[in-house]
Motif scaffolding. Structure first.
Motif, PDB file in Angstrom:
ATOM      1  N   ILE A  17      30.765  17.388  87.726  1.00 15.82           N
ATOM      2  CA  ILE A  17      29.778  17.857  86.739  1.00 15.82           C
ATOM      3  C   ILE A  17      28.835  18.886  87.350  1.00 15.82           C
ATOM      4  O   ILE A  17      28.565  19.948  86.764  1.00 15.82           O
ATOM      5  CB  ILE A  17      28.987  16.656  86.170  1.00 15.82           C
ATOM      6  N   ILE A  18      28.341  18.599  88.555  1.00 14.91           N
ATOM      7  CA  ILE A  18      27.401  19.501  89.218  1.00 14.91           C
ATOM      8  C   ILE A  18      28.042  20.869  89.485  1.00 14.91           C
ATOM      9  O   ILE A  18      27.435  21.918  89.272  1.00 14.91           O
ATOM     10  CB  ILE A  18      26.900  18.886  90.535  1.00 14.91           C
ATOM     11  N   SER A  19      29.295  20.844  89.921  1.00 13.67           N
ATOM     12  CA  SER A  19      29.991  22.105  90.232  1.00 13.67           C
ATOM     13  C   SER A  19      30.183  22.951  88.980  1.00 13.67           C
ATOM     14  O   SER A  19      29.983  24.177  89.002  1.00 13.67           O
ATOM     15  CB  SER A  19      31.353  21.817  90.870  1.00 13.67           C
ATOM     16  N   LEU A  20      30.547  22.326  87.862  1.00 13.48           N
ATOM     17  CA  LEU A  20      30.727  23.077  86.611  1.00 13.48           C
ATOM     18  C   LEU A  20      29.403  23.628  86.089  1.00 13.48           C
ATOM     19  O   LEU A  20      29.340  24.769  85.599  1.00 13.48           O
ATOM     20  CB  LEU A  20      31.380  22.195  85.549  1.00 13.48           C
ATOM     21  N   LEU A  21      28.342  22.835  86.198  1.00 13.15           N
ATOM     22  CA  LEU A  21      27.027  23.320  85.759  1.00 13.15           C
ATOM     23  C   LEU A  21      26.574  24.510  86.607  1.00 13.15           C
ATOM     24  O   LEU A  21      25.999  25.477  86.094  1.00 13.15           O
ATOM     25  CB  LEU A  21      25.996  22.185  85.840  1.00 13.15           C
ATOM     26  N   ALA A  22      26.846  24.414  87.927  1.00 12.81           N
ATOM     27  CA  ALA A  22      26.488  25.526  88.818  1.00 12.81           C
ATOM     28  C   ALA A  22      27.284  26.774  88.458  1.00 12.81           C
ATOM     29  O   ALA A  22      26.745  27.892  88.432  1.00 12.81           O
ATOM     30  CB  ALA A  22      26.743  25.133  90.270  1.00 12.81           C
ATOM     31  N   ALA A  23      28.588  26.600  88.140  1.00 14.48           N
ATOM     32  CA  ALA A  23      29.425  27.734  87.750  1.00 14.48           C
ATOM     33  C   ALA A  23      28.897  28.379  86.466  1.00 14.48           C
ATOM     34  O   ALA A  23      28.860  29.612  86.338  1.00 14.48           O
ATOM     35  CB  ALA A  23      30.871  27.290  87.561  1.00 14.48           C
ATOM     36  N   LEU A  24      28.469  27.554  85.514  1.00 13.43           N
ATOM     37  CA  LEU A  24      27.905  28.075  84.262  1.00 13.43           C
ATOM     38  C   LEU A  24      26.618  28.859  84.524  1.00 13.43           C
ATOM     39  O   LEU A  24      26.398  29.932  83.935  1.00 13.43           O
ATOM     40  CB  LEU A  24      27.628  26.911  83.298  1.00 13.43           C
ATOM     41  N   THR A  25      25.792  28.350  85.419  1.00  9.69           N
ATOM     42  CA  THR A  25      24.541  29.040  85.762  1.00  9.69           C
ATOM     43  C   THR A  25      24.814  30.398  86.393  1.00  9.69           C
ATOM     44  O   THR A  25      24.169  31.400  86.058  1.00  9.69           O
ATOM     45  CB  THR A  25      23.695  28.181  86.721  1.00  9.69           C
ATOM     46  N   VAL A  38      31.677  36.408  90.236  1.00  6.88           N
ATOM     47  CA  VAL A  38      33.036  35.969  89.899  1.00  6.88           C
ATOM     48  C   VAL A  38      33.633  35.150  91.039  1.00  6.88           C
ATOM     49  O   VAL A  38      34.259  34.101  90.812  1.00  6.88           O
ATOM     50  CB  VAL A  38      33.929  37.197  89.597  1.00  6.88           C
ATOM     51  N   ARG A  39      33.437  35.582  92.267  1.00  2.07           N
ATOM     52  CA  ARG A  39      33.959  34.857  93.425  1.00  2.07           C
ATOM     53  C   ARG A  39      33.334  33.469  93.547  1.00  2.07           C
ATOM     54  O   ARG A  39      34.018  32.483  93.843  1.00  2.07           O
ATOM     55  CB  ARG A  39      33.722  35.667  94.706  1.00  2.07           C
ATOM     56  N   LEU A  40      32.025  33.391  93.320  1.00  9.92           N
ATOM     57  CA  LEU A  40      31.350  32.097  93.423  1.00  9.92           C
ATOM     58  C   LEU A  40      31.753  31.177  92.271  1.00  9.92           C
ATOM     59  O   LEU A  40      31.923  29.964  92.469  1.00  9.92           O
ATOM     60  CB  LEU A  40      29.827  32.287  93.442  1.00  9.92           C
ATOM     61  N   ILE A  41      31.930  31.733  91.082  1.00  9.76           N
ATOM     62  CA  ILE A  41      32.373  30.920  89.937  1.00  9.76           C
ATOM     63  C   ILE A  41      33.752  30.319  90.217  1.00  9.76           C
ATOM     64  O   ILE A  41      33.993  29.124  89.966  1.00  9.76           O
ATOM     65  CB  ILE A  41      32.394  31.767  88.651  1.00  9.76           C
ATOM     66  N   LEU A  42      34.659  31.135  90.739  1.00  3.49           N
ATOM     67  CA  LEU A  42      35.998  30.623  91.072  1.00  3.49           C
ATOM     68  C   LEU A  42      35.922  29.531  92.137  1.00  3.49           C
ATOM     69  O   LEU A  42      36.627  28.503  92.053  1.00  3.49           O
ATOM     70  CB  LEU A  42      36.887  31.769  91.561  1.00  3.49           C
ATOM     71  N   LEU A  43      35.075  29.723  93.133  1.00  9.53           N
ATOM     72  CA  LEU A  43      34.910  28.726  94.189  1.00  9.53           C
ATOM     73  C   LEU A  43      34.350  27.422  93.630  1.00  9.53           C
ATOM     74  O   LEU A  43      34.840  26.330  93.939  1.00  9.53           O
ATOM     75  CB  LEU A  43      33.993  29.279  95.284  1.00  9.53           C
ATOM     76  N   LEU A  44      33.336  27.528  92.782  1.00  9.33           N
ATOM     77  CA  LEU A  44      32.734  26.331  92.182  1.00  9.33           C
ATOM     78  C   LEU A  44      33.726  25.611  91.267  1.00  9.33           C
ATOM     79  O   LEU A  44      33.780  24.368  91.251  1.00  9.33           O
ATOM     80  CB  LEU A  44      31.476  26.711  91.397  1.00  9.33           C
ATOM     81  N   CYS A  45      34.504  26.360  90.515  1.00 12.84           N
ATOM     82  CA  CYS A  45      35.507  25.738  89.640  1.00 12.84           C
ATOM     83  C   CYS A  45      36.589  25.037  90.473  1.00 12.84           C
ATOM     84  O   CYS A  45      37.066  23.947  90.103  1.00 12.84           O
ATOM     85  CB  CYS A  45      36.132  26.791  88.730  1.00 12.84           C
ATOM     86  N   ALA A  46      36.995  25.661  91.588  1.00 15.41           N
ATOM     87  CA  ALA A  46      37.986  25.028  92.463  1.00 15.41           C
ATOM     88  C   ALA A  46      37.463  23.709  93.015  1.00 15.41           C
ATOM     89  O   ALA A  46      38.182  22.694  93.055  1.00 15.41           O
ATOM     90  CB  ALA A  46      38.353  25.979  93.607  1.00 15.41           C
ATOM     91  N   VAL A  47      36.193  23.701  93.436  1.00 16.92           N
ATOM     92  CA  VAL A  47      35.581  22.456  93.932  1.00 16.92           C
ATOM     93  C   VAL A  47      35.522  21.411  92.816  1.00 16.92           C
ATOM     94  O   VAL A  47      35.763  20.217  93.042  1.00 16.92           O
ATOM     95  CB  VAL A  47      34.166  22.741  94.491  1.00 16.92           C
TER      96      VAL A  47
END
Length: 446
Positions: A17-25, A38-47
């Motif tokens: 949940i935390i990783s998806l919320l961070a990706a949304l932010t 974009v790179r950080l969003i992909l990394l957060l989604c992978a986590v």
């Protein structure tokens, strides 16, 4: 589920949940640096998906009536594959940071990291069918084989290369970024080594989530700094533009002042010249009137800002004395002054009165007419009206920029610049003209 399973599932769900919320932010604030975002969003989604599959594994394997174990097997496979993908995405994200903030690019190291991780993914795909590194017992519990440690070794080598890249760029980076990036790489390496030494230890997912969140917070700090600097720059540019506008306004006002003074002098001397050809004694008196007026109005002629309405009316009275000497009773003046306590640009009313006489009344066949001068309050505006019953004109053909109407053009521009005022002119051929000055109360009181 067992207590251990409950703990692992809870941690995985929290991390997901935390990783998806961070990706949304990060997606919301992507305007700061789209490539980095974009790179950080992909990394957060992978986590997030890493934790999802691990949580799915712990949840599914502890169900009493479980199936053939296909869900657990798929989950373990995806966990290890995504772990390699996280390493690749972390390298891509860190490389972008180094390019943006340190201005360096270690292409060869990045290529090596990607090759090593791709090799690890290929081995995992093969192991899915041939069982090189891990397996499952009859209860579908995950079982390490002796070769399993090579999976960790491959990951450790890739992480070590990324760490080398960061350390090689250390002198170009600020301390905060250096510490954050170093921790993001070193701590998971330590966690992986501990997991190799102590079988059954598995908090890598939580550690990875916490450290990736450090990257997220570092990104948001950079974003906040960027926005603060952008706001500061915009504020400075706004002040600069305002100062430039004020300087330009001062130059324009000075230009209009220089135009007004000779304009008034020229028309006053024209009136005296006409008297010279008619009555010399009247001309002499008119010269005396003009000299007295100039002596008493020197401050008015040098005024850079607005003057009181009373001073402006005094100017009009002196001007009308000169015109009265020339035209006598042919020009009549009616006044209705209901308001006096406000400011106007110098010579505003005088020029309007002058235009009523020269271009309105004197162009009639008999040269006779009346000027009505009024001042009053209308809502939130001070109103000044100069109306004549002269020849009038077609409003559609009127041009402020023509040489003939330089005085009116000057009045209009000075009103706008000096007190946010307006000049309206209404006229019909054969019916006369009404000039209307509108000055907001908030500006006229200054």
């Amino acid at each position: 589920m067992t207590i251990s399973g409950d703990i692992h599932f809870g941690l995985d769900l929290w991390s997901f949940i935390i990783s998806l919320l961070a990706a949304l932010t990060v997606y919301i604030t992507r305007g700061y640096d789209k490539k980095l975002a974009v790179r950080l969003i992909l990394l957060l989604c992978a986590v997030a998906f890493f934790n999802m599959f691990e949580g799915l594994y712990y949840y599914w394997k502890d169900i009493v009536l479980h199936d053939d174990g296909s869900v657990e097997r798929l989950s373990v496979f995806m966990i290890i594959v995504i772990a390699y993908l996280i390493t690749i995405l972390a390298d891509i994200y860190i490389e972008r940071i180094l390019i943006r903030y340190a201005g360096v690019w270690h292409k060869q190291i990045s290529v090596a990291v990607h090759i090593i991780c791709t090799f690890g993914i290929i081995l995992m795909i093969l192991s899915r069918f041939f069982g090189f590194f891990y397996g499952f017992d009859e209860l579908n519990n995950f079982v390490y084989y002796n070769n399993y440690y090579w999976i960790k070794v491959i990951s450790l080598v890739a992480s070590a290369l990324i760490l080398c890249k960061v350390l090689l760029s250390a002198r170009y980076m600020n301390k905060v970024d250096l510490i954050v990036l170093s921790c993001v790489i070193i701590i998971p390496m330590i966690s992986a080594i501990v997991q190799m030494i102590i079988p059954g230890y598995n908090l890598t997912n939580t550690v990875d989530t916490v450290l990736v969140m450090q990257l997220f917070f570092a990104y948001e700090i950079h974003y906040a700094t960027f926005m603060a600097n952008k706001e500061k720059t915009m504020h400075e540019e706004k002040i600069k533009l305002l100062n430039e506008k004020l300087a330009l306004t001062d130059k324009r006002m000075a230009l209009y002042d220089r135009q007004i003074r000779p304009h008034f002098m020229f028309n006053s001397l024209t009136a005296i010249r006409a008297l010279c050809s008619e009555e010399e004694s009247e001309a002499a008196d008119a010269i005396d009137d003009l000299a007295g007026f100039l002596r008493s109005s020197m401050d008015l002629l040098n005024a850079k800002g607005c003057i009181t309405l009373e001073k402006e009316l005094s100017t009009v009275r002196n001007y009308l004395k000169l015109e009265k000497r020339r035209f006598g009773d042919k020009v009549k003046v009616e006044t209705d002054i209901r308001e006096r306590e406000y400011m106007v640009p110098a010579f505003t009313i005088q020029i309007l009165v002058e235009n009523s006489i020269r271009h309105g009344i004197r162009k009639k066949l008999d040269g006779r007419g009346t000027i009505c001068l009024r001042t009053y309050l209308e809502g939130d505006n001070h109103i000044i009206e100069v109306e004549d019953d002269g020849v009038g004109f077609n409003e559609k053909e009127f041009d402020y920029d023509s040489e003939e109407h330089v005085g009116l053009s000057n009045v209009k521009k000075r009103l706008d610049l000096m007190c946010n005022g307006e000049l309206e002119i209404k006229s019909n051929p054969g019916e006369g003209t009404k000039a209307r000055v509108i000055i907001p109360v908030i500006n006229g009181g200054v």
